[in-house]
Design a protein around this motif. Structure first.
Motif, PDB file in Angstrom:
ATOM      1  N   GLY A   1       0.816  -1.219   0.000  1.00 37.63           N
ATOM      2  CA  GLY A   1       0.000   0.000   0.000  1.00 37.63           C
ATOM      3  C   GLY A   1       0.844   1.260   0.000  1.00 37.63           C
ATOM      4  O   GLY A   1       2.072   1.201   0.153  1.00 37.63           O
ATOM      5  N   ASN A   2       0.172   2.412  -0.152  1.00 41.56           N
ATOM      6  CA  ASN A   2       0.883   3.693  -0.114  1.00 41.56           C
ATOM      7  C   ASN A   2       1.519   3.893   1.255  1.00 41.56           C
ATOM      8  O   ASN A   2       0.888   3.637   2.284  1.00 41.56           O
ATOM      9  CB  ASN A   2      -0.080   4.861  -0.380  1.00 41.56           C
ATOM     10  CG  ASN A   2      -0.554   4.870  -1.824  1.00 41.56           C
ATOM     11  OD1 ASN A   2      -1.728   5.041  -2.098  1.00 41.56           O
ATOM     12  ND2 ASN A   2       0.347   4.661  -2.744  1.00 41.56           N
ATOM     13  N   GLY A   3       2.771   4.306   1.243  1.00 45.39           N
ATOM     14  CA  GLY A   3       3.460   4.578   2.508  1.00 45.39           C
ATOM     15  C   GLY A   3       3.926   3.338   3.228  1.00 45.39           C
ATOM     16  O   GLY A   3       4.357   3.409   4.378  1.00 45.39           O
ATOM     17  N   SER A   4       3.823   2.160   2.554  1.00 43.77           N
ATOM     18  CA  SER A   4       4.209   0.918   3.246  1.00 43.77           C
ATOM     19  C   SER A   4       5.731   0.758   3.300  1.00 43.77           C
ATOM     20  O   SER A   4       6.248   0.039   4.155  1.00 43.77           O
ATOM     21  CB  SER A   4       3.582  -0.291   2.543  1.00 43.77           C
ATOM     22  OG  SER A   4       3.955  -0.287   1.189  1.00 43.77           O
ATOM     23  N   GLY A   5       6.457   1.430   2.392  1.00 43.34           N
ATOM     24  CA  GLY A   5       7.928   1.355   2.438  1.00 43.34           C
ATOM     25  C   GLY A   5       8.563   0.825   1.162  1.00 43.34           C
ATOM     26  O   GLY A   5       9.747   0.484   1.165  1.00 43.34           O
ATOM     27  N   LYS A   6       7.810   0.787   0.051  1.00 40.22           N
ATOM     28  CA  LYS A   6       8.359   0.210  -1.198  1.00 40.22           C
ATOM     29  C   LYS A   6       9.533   1.038  -1.735  1.00 40.22           C
ATOM     30  O   LYS A   6      10.576   0.501  -2.088  1.00 40.22           O
ATOM     31  CB  LYS A   6       7.261   0.121  -2.281  1.00 40.22           C
ATOM     32  CG  LYS A   6       6.069  -0.732  -1.878  1.00 40.22           C
ATOM     33  CD  LYS A   6       5.037  -0.784  -2.959  1.00 40.22           C
ATOM     34  CE  LYS A   6       4.445   0.563  -3.310  1.00 40.22           C
ATOM     35  NZ  LYS A   6       3.711   1.226  -2.205  1.00 40.22           N
ATOM     36  N   THR A   7       9.322   2.375  -1.800  1.00 36.83           N
ATOM     37  CA  THR A   7      10.394   3.220  -2.346  1.00 36.83           C
ATOM     38  C   THR A   7      11.614   3.195  -1.430  1.00 36.83           C
ATOM     39  O   THR A   7      12.756   3.177  -1.899  1.00 36.83           O
ATOM     40  CB  THR A   7       9.885   4.661  -2.552  1.00 36.83           C
ATOM     41  OG1 THR A   7       8.795   4.592  -3.473  1.00 36.83           O
ATOM     42  CG2 THR A   7      10.948   5.568  -3.107  1.00 36.83           C
ATOM     43  N   THR A   8      11.355   3.151  -0.120  1.00 37.71           N
ATOM     44  CA  THR A   8      12.471   3.056   0.826  1.00 37.71           C
ATOM     45  C   THR A   8      13.255   1.765   0.560  1.00 37.71           C
ATOM     46  O   THR A   8      14.489   1.767   0.534  1.00 37.71           O
ATOM     47  CB  THR A   8      11.928   3.064   2.278  1.00 37.71           C
ATOM     48  OG1 THR A   8      11.011   4.147   2.389  1.00 37.71           O
ATOM     49  CG2 THR A   8      13.026   3.216   3.287  1.00 37.71           C
ATOM     50  N   LEU A   9      12.522   0.683   0.326  1.00 37.12           N
ATOM     51  CA  LEU A   9      13.183  -0.592   0.016  1.00 37.12           C
ATOM     52  C   LEU A   9      13.988  -0.450  -1.274  1.00 37.12           C
ATOM     53  O   LEU A   9      15.136  -0.910  -1.363  1.00 37.12           O
ATOM     54  CB  LEU A   9      12.107  -1.694  -0.123  1.00 37.12           C
ATOM     55  CG  LEU A   9      12.599  -3.067  -0.568  1.00 37.12           C
ATOM     56  CD1 LEU A   9      13.620  -3.635   0.412  1.00 37.12           C
ATOM     57  CD2 LEU A   9      11.429  -4.057  -0.705  1.00 37.12           C
TER      58      LEU A   9
HETATM   59  N1  LIG Z   1      12.475  11.503   3.520  1.00 38.92           N
HETATM   60  C1  LIG Z   1      11.640  10.991   4.444  1.00 38.92           C
HETATM   61  N2  LIG Z   1      11.727  11.414   5.726  1.00 38.92           N
HETATM   62  C2  LIG Z   1      10.934  10.901   6.667  1.00 38.92           C
HETATM   63  N3  LIG Z   1       9.984   9.965   6.435  1.00 38.92           N
HETATM   64  C3  LIG Z   1       9.858   9.511   5.180  1.00 38.92           C
HETATM   65  C4  LIG Z   1      10.670   9.998   4.120  1.00 38.92           C
HETATM   66  N4  LIG Z   1      10.325   9.354   2.979  1.00 38.92           N
HETATM   67  C5  LIG Z   1       9.322   8.511   3.321  1.00 38.92           C
HETATM   68  N5  LIG Z   1       9.039   8.597   4.615  1.00 38.92           N
HETATM   69  C6  LIG Z   1       8.036   7.821   5.375  1.00 38.92           C
HETATM   70  O1  LIG Z   1       8.360   6.458   5.167  1.00 38.92           O
HETATM   71  C7  LIG Z   1       7.192   5.704   4.880  1.00 38.92           C
HETATM   72  C8  LIG Z   1       7.407   4.862   3.609  1.00 38.92           C
HETATM   73  O2  LIG Z   1       7.560   5.716   2.526  1.00 38.92           O
HETATM   74  P1  LIG Z   1       7.809   5.140   1.051  1.00 38.92           P
HETATM   75  O3  LIG Z   1       8.010   6.299   0.166  1.00 38.92           O
HETATM   76  O4  LIG Z   1       8.850   4.111   1.110  1.00 38.92           O
HETATM   77  O5  LIG Z   1       6.401   4.465   0.759  1.00 38.92           O
HETATM   78  P2  LIG Z   1       5.872   3.763  -0.568  1.00 38.92           P
HETATM   79  O6  LIG Z   1       5.452   2.390  -0.197  1.00 38.92           O
HETATM   80  O7  LIG Z   1       6.856   3.888  -1.660  1.00 38.92           O
HETATM   81  O8  LIG Z   1       4.581   4.647  -0.869  1.00 38.92           O
HETATM   82  P3  LIG Z   1       3.871   5.009  -2.263  1.00 38.92           P
HETATM   83  O9  LIG Z   1       3.193   3.773  -2.779  1.00 38.92           O
HETATM   84  O10 LIG Z   1       2.881   6.037  -1.841  1.00 38.92           O
HETATM   85  O11 LIG Z   1       4.918   5.538  -3.163  1.00 38.92           O
HETATM   86  C9  LIG Z   1       6.053   6.688   4.768  1.00 38.92           C
HETATM   87  O12 LIG Z   1       5.208   6.498   5.870  1.00 38.92           O
HETATM   88  C10 LIG Z   1       6.660   8.049   4.791  1.00 38.92           C
HETATM   89  O13 LIG Z   1       5.955   8.924   5.617  1.00 38.92           O
END
Ligand SMILES: Nc1ncnc2c1ncn2[C@@H]1O[C@H](COP(=O)(O)OP(=O)(O)OP(=O)(O)O)[C@@H](O)[C@H]1O
Length: 545
Positions: A363-371
């Motif tokens: 889901g959105n904000g689950s951490g995919k981009t961080t991964l």
């Molecule tokens: N630069 C940052 N500083 C602090 N928190 C962050 C930062 N980037 C992301 N986050 C937090 O980390 C969590 C995961 O973010 P991420 O971008 O990895 O989600 P995602 O799964 O890729 O979401 P989406 O599908 O919306 O792109 C989110 O809850 C967000 O608030």
């Protein structure tokens, strides 16, 4: 002083040449004024030698000034250009999370505004050097004319210098405050350009932006800047006042106490008047120097926060093939000042292999981009490590590790320059890819450059894919690449492009919300509130048929 150190670090030899010729110019100029004085005093009995001396001094003044100006101009501009390149190099080497924390606006203000301010100050250095030479030589000449008068002059100059000290500190404080606001102004400018569509569409947002954000900061900046510069204006005019006070003292007061001839006083006043221009030019340089010292301090502070990656970039060459990417106990957290809750991804273990197409979902904000940022090495793991073929570590050899990836993130950036040189084989390959990506009718490749970047978002993403193809790295990562593609090309991406990369032995990682295509993945990784787990693609595959 800081500026002179900056120049000396670049080339102390050139600085020495420029300083000595600048001082020589000052000496010659003072010699000129002595010569004029002498000639006026003995006007009736002038000899040809006096004229020759005058001509010689003029040639010396002009030639030494040219040498000093040109060498300092070159030195100054080289030092500034070196500084820009050095800062840019450090910026590229700084780990991505740190850049995110510093913010684009601060970095841009440093690279554009601060370097520009320092450059303006450096441009003044030649003038200041020559003027200092002239003033020093004139003072020596004044001493030769009358030591008591020189004592008086020195006392008034010291009084002037002492009275500068406190107001100048006040001025620097205000300019420093204004400089801090510049960072915020740059942030507003970024909003203004990035958000121009939103601001044009929504009048109340536009009003709010101007009234609540841009206007107050801009006004506060104006107030601080004007306060600082007004103090400088006060200081400068006070300096001028002291100078006229000196002339008045020599003319009206000193003759009451010291025995002075009319010729001596005339010569003295003439030399003082000659000093007015170089002195006021020196004083006029003060505000620019003050602003430059604030900018230098700002650059040093920010530079201290830019970390160097450590590995010399030009000695790194990535492996052409990677068999395995292993993640062991990998963990990453975001910290935000003043916030209690923080997001943590992992710890997780994963083993990805070449020739696999791995989908990451969640889901959105689950951490995919961080991964994705961790897998590509743009984020170094806070705990655990990622290893390529058990050899290249994301923690200890981060720069080398990153070179194994080609990635297209959602906020990708397209570079016009595509190829180095005009290798016909590469050119042909690029043209083939362009046709493959159905862009041949829109874009050409000329001299290794793309003919245009003015395309739709989906088309620009295809160009990013072309660049990734040409990179030919062993690992690929696509962050929701297909989200902006039309259904036909989306299908083409999942059914042709990804299998093609798989067949070429690449490790392909795809972040995707397109569940209709999940069955095409070899593996499916699910991210849920920072927890990474693997799920089977089989039920999905069954559902798809
Ligand atoms: N630069 C940052 N500083 C602090 N928190 C962050 C930062 N980037 C992301 N986050 C937090 O980390 C969590 C995961 O973010 P991420 O971008 O990895 O989600 P995602 O799964 O890729 O979401 P989406 O599908 O919306 O792109 C989110 O809850 C967000 O608030």
């Amino acid at each position: 002083m800081d500026l002179l150190l900056l120049l000396a670090r670049r080339s102390w030899r050139t600085l020495l040449i420029a300083t000595s010729t600048g001082l020589a110019c000052g000496l010659a100029a003072a010699g000129l004024i002595a010569n004029i004085n002498h000639s006026l005093a003995g006007f009736g009995q002038l000899r040809p030698a006096d004229g020759l001396l005058f001509a010689g001094l003029v040639v010396l003044v002009v030639s030494t000034r040219i040498v000093s100006d040109v060498s300092l101009l070159r030195l100054g501009q080289t030092a500034i250009s070196d500084m820009r390149l050095h800062l840019s190099g450090k910026l590229i080497d700084t780990p991505y999370p740190r850049l995110q924390r510093l913010g684009k606006h601060r970095l841009l203000a440093m690279l554009t505004d601060d370097t520009q301010t320092i450059s303006q100050a450096v441009e003044l250095v030649p003038v200041m050097l020559v003027n200092s030479g002239i003033v020093l030589a004139c003072l020596a000449y004044l001493g030769w004319l009358s030591l008591p008068l020189l004592g008086l002059t020195a006392a008034l100059i010291l009084l002037g210098a002492a009275s500068f000290h406190w107001p100048q500190r006040k001025a620097l404080t205000s300019i420093g405050k204004a400089r801090e606001l510049k960072d915020q102004l740059f942030d507003q400018y970024r909003l203004l350009t990035d958000g121009s569509k939103e601001l044009q569409l929504n009048h109340s947002r536009r009003l709010q932006f101007f009234e609540r954000l841009l206007y107050p900061i801009s006004q506060q900046y104006r107030r601080d800047f004007v306060r600082g510069m007004s103090i400088y204006a006060l200081v400068l005019n006070w300096g001028n006042g002291i100078f006229y006070l000196l002339i008045g003292t020599v003319l009206f007061l000193a003759p009451q106490f010291i025995e002075l001839s009319a010729t001596l006083v005339t010569g003295y006043i003439l030399a003082l008047l000659y000093m007015i221009t170089p002195l006021s030019e020196l004083m006029n340089a003060l505000p620019t120097l003050g602003r430059a010292s604030v900018s230098l301090r700002k650059i040093r502070a920010l530079e201290g926060q830019l970390e160097v990656a450590g590995t010399p970039a030009d000695t790194l060459s990535p492996a052409r093939h990677v068999a395995r990417l292993a993640c062991r106990e990998v963990r990453h957290s975001y910290y935000r000042e003043g916030e209690d809750g923080r997001f943590t991804l992992g710890p997780f273990d994963l083993e990805l292999r070449a020739g696999e197409v791995v989908f990451i979902t969640g889901g959105n904000g689950s951490g995919k981009t961080t991964l994705a940022l961790l897998l590509t090495g743009l984020y170094q793991p806070e705990g655990g490590d990622l290893l390529l073929d058990e050899q290249v570590s994301a923690s200890t050899q981060n720069h080398l590790y990153r070179q194994h990836f080609s990635a297209i993130f959602t906020d990708f950036c397209l570079f016009e320059h595509l190829l180095d040189g005009d290798d016909p084989h590469l050119m042909q390959q690029a043209r083939d890819y362009l046709a493959h990506l159905q862009l041949a009718h829109k874009v050409n490749i000329e001299g290794g450059r793309l003919s245009t970047l003015d395309l739709s978002t989906g088309q620009r993403k295809r160009l990013a894919l072309l660049a990734a193809y040409l990179d030919d790295r062993p690992c690929y990562l696509f962050d929701e690449w297909a989200a902006d593609q039309d259904p036909v090309f989306k299908r083409f991406f999942y059914t042709k492009i990804l299998p093609d990369l798989r067949q070429r032995g690449k490790l392909v990682i795809v972040i995707s919300h397109d569940d209709a295509y999940f069955h095409l993945a070899d593996r499916l990784i699910k991210v849920d509130q920072g927890c990474v787990s693997e799920t089977s693609t089989e039920p999905l595959a069954a559902a798809a048929y």
